[in-house]
Design a protein around this motif. Sequence first.
Motif, PDB file in Angstrom:
ATOM      1  N   LEU A   1      16.880  12.545  54.347  1.00  0.00           N
ATOM      2  CA  LEU A   1      17.272  11.161  54.075  1.00  0.00           C
ATOM      3  C   LEU A   1      18.562  11.126  53.272  1.00  0.00           C
ATOM      4  N   ALA A   2      18.633  11.923  52.197  1.00  0.00           N
ATOM      5  CA  ALA A   2      19.847  11.952  51.380  1.00  0.00           C
ATOM      6  C   ALA A   2      21.042  12.427  52.198  1.00  0.00           C
ATOM      7  N   GLY A   3      20.837  13.425  53.044  1.00  0.00           N
ATOM      8  CA  GLY A   3      21.928  13.917  53.887  1.00  0.00           C
ATOM      9  C   GLY A   3      22.412  12.875  54.863  1.00  0.00           C
ATOM     10  N   LEU A   4      21.478  12.168  55.484  1.00  0.00           N
ATOM     11  CA  LEU A   4      21.852  11.113  56.422  1.00  0.00           C
ATOM     12  C   LEU A   4      22.613  10.001  55.720  1.00  0.00           C
ATOM     13  N   ARG A   5      22.126   9.565  54.563  1.00  0.00           N
ATOM     14  CA  ARG A   5      22.818   8.501  53.840  1.00  0.00           C
ATOM     15  C   ARG A   5      24.211   8.941  53.394  1.00  0.00           C
ATOM     16  N   ALA A   6      24.389  10.219  53.113  1.00  0.00           N
ATOM     17  CA  ALA A   6      25.719  10.727  52.766  1.00  0.00           C
ATOM     18  C   ALA A   6      26.665  10.580  53.943  1.00  0.00           C
ATOM     19  N   VAL A   7      26.200  10.938  55.124  1.00  0.00           N
ATOM     20  CA  VAL A   7      27.009  10.816  56.338  1.00  0.00           C
ATOM     21  C   VAL A   7      27.374   9.359  56.599  1.00  0.00           C
ATOM     22  N   GLU A   8      26.376   8.494  56.524  1.00  0.00           N
ATOM     23  CA  GLU A   8      26.615   7.079  56.797  1.00  0.00           C
ATOM     24  C   GLU A   8      27.566   6.464  55.774  1.00  0.00           C
ATOM     25  N   ALA A   9      27.389   6.824  54.510  1.00  0.00           N
ATOM     26  CA  ALA A   9      28.254   6.270  53.473  1.00  0.00           C
ATOM     27  C   ALA A   9      29.693   6.729  53.642  1.00  0.00           C
ATOM     28  N   ALA A  10      29.879   7.967  54.069  1.00  0.00           N
ATOM     29  CA  ALA A  10      31.231   8.480  54.284  1.00  0.00           C
ATOM     30  C   ALA A  10      31.951   7.665  55.350  1.00  0.00           C
ATOM     31  N   ARG A  11      31.267   7.399  56.437  1.00  0.00           N
ATOM     32  CA  ARG A  11      31.892   6.609  57.503  1.00  0.00           C
ATOM     33  C   ARG A  11      32.087   5.161  57.056  1.00  0.00           C
ATOM     34  N   SER A  12      31.122   4.606  56.335  1.00  0.00           N
ATOM     35  CA  SER A  12      31.263   3.227  55.867  1.00  0.00           C
ATOM     36  C   SER A  12      32.429   3.078  54.905  1.00  0.00           C
ATOM     37  N   ALA A  13      32.737   4.162  54.168  1.00  0.00           N
ATOM     38  CA  ALA A  13      33.847   4.127  53.220  1.00  0.00           C
ATOM     39  C   ALA A  13      35.198   4.320  53.897  1.00  0.00           C
ATOM     40  N   GLY A  14      35.184   4.521  55.212  1.00  0.00           N
ATOM     41  CA  GLY A  14      36.434   4.662  55.949  1.00  0.00           C
ATOM     42  C   GLY A  14      36.884   6.082  56.175  1.00  0.00           C
ATOM     43  N   PHE A  15      36.067   7.073  55.831  1.00  0.00           N
ATOM     44  CA  PHE A  15      36.451   8.460  56.055  1.00  0.00           C
ATOM     45  C   PHE A  15      36.438   8.746  57.560  1.00  0.00           C
TER      46      PHE A  15
END
Length: 406
Positions: free
Chosen positions: A12-26
């Motif tokens: 879960l933490a790994g998935l949220r890290a991926v999603e947050a990175a893309r949401s932040a524009g990375f």
Amino acid sequence: MTGGLVVVGASLAGLRAVEAARSAGFDGPITLIGAEEHLPYDRPPLSKAYLDVAEPPGVSFREEHHLRAELEVELRLGAPADQLDPAQRIVRVDGRTLPYDALVIATGAAARRLPGADGVAGVHTLRTLDDAIAVRAALDSGARTVVVGCGFIGSEVASGARKRGLPVTIVEAAPTPLVRAIGAEMGEAIAGLHHRAGTDLRCGVAVERIESERGHVRRVHLTDGTAIDADLVVAGIGADPATSWLRDSGLRIDNGIVCDATLSATRGVHAAGDVTRWHNPLFDEVMRIEHWTAAAEQGAAAARNALAPEAAKPYSTVPYFWSDWYEHRIQFVGTPGADEVRIVSGAADGDRFVALYRRGDRLTGVLTLNGQAVIMKYRGLLTRRASWADALDFAAARAKKPAGHR
């Protein structure tokens, strides 16, 4: 960036890290490494709905197409990371090296196993999807069940067995269950749910040995000289942070990866979820939390801070967890260490109550049994660092309201 973002742990933490990175524009490369072959999945249902008599629910968070095509994530599943070199910014996976510019470690924790039970069929932990499949199959076949450890996972397994009408015994080494999670007084109160549901709860006694026949468990021998017939044994005796692969990394390991308030372990490396031990500014304590909510929040925060370290923000939270036993919901917010625990609504031997935890002059925790309507209001008080007096005033005001408006 050249190596991009690497996330170790398809959790879960790994998935949220991926999603947050893309949401932040990375828009750089992202690689997600997972020890299991499964896509990231939801763990809480494994000991709850997945063991129910109905068809097991789907637990995957996202479809593979979404991860690969929409989030543009390279998935490396089925092989764990086995070495980290922060100086060179390299992770080794299955004999190959993978460079990174920013790393988020979200490897979670590994369930402790019963000593002397390796290789005995019918003896399980319950941490992974494969574990849940095996335990469910045993319950489907009507297994006589022994649960070792009266924690939340073990108690949920017992609840699932009793819902099927199966005999179940819980063996707890401590004289009172759940002391570390909710304190001795309320641990005794919550244990009453087992007694009322017909579960045989034995406290203050430990497992001496597991007896097997033709390679399959047949009996559990206890230190008090008694023995319990069993077809299924589930160990719910805790979990250890998955840090063994980091032993030569130079990271500070002490009951998890030690991080600062921004979840940073060292330059270029952040951590999130069960594996993380960090300074929580809200309580001014170093904590490691094995809770769903914290894992989700930390994953996103760690990724944002890893990708923009110059703008890193401290991560603080009010710990929150829930557990479902025998059609009852137990919820806790805050921390259990307290100078006083006071029930402000309901009764300890009833089916509904609210208990407040005080340390000094501050509210530090709240435990509810079937208190879904109020628990998040108390979490808000904890977020605002409410005083004990304010918490008691809040409880008194709620008590004056009509039952339907509390």
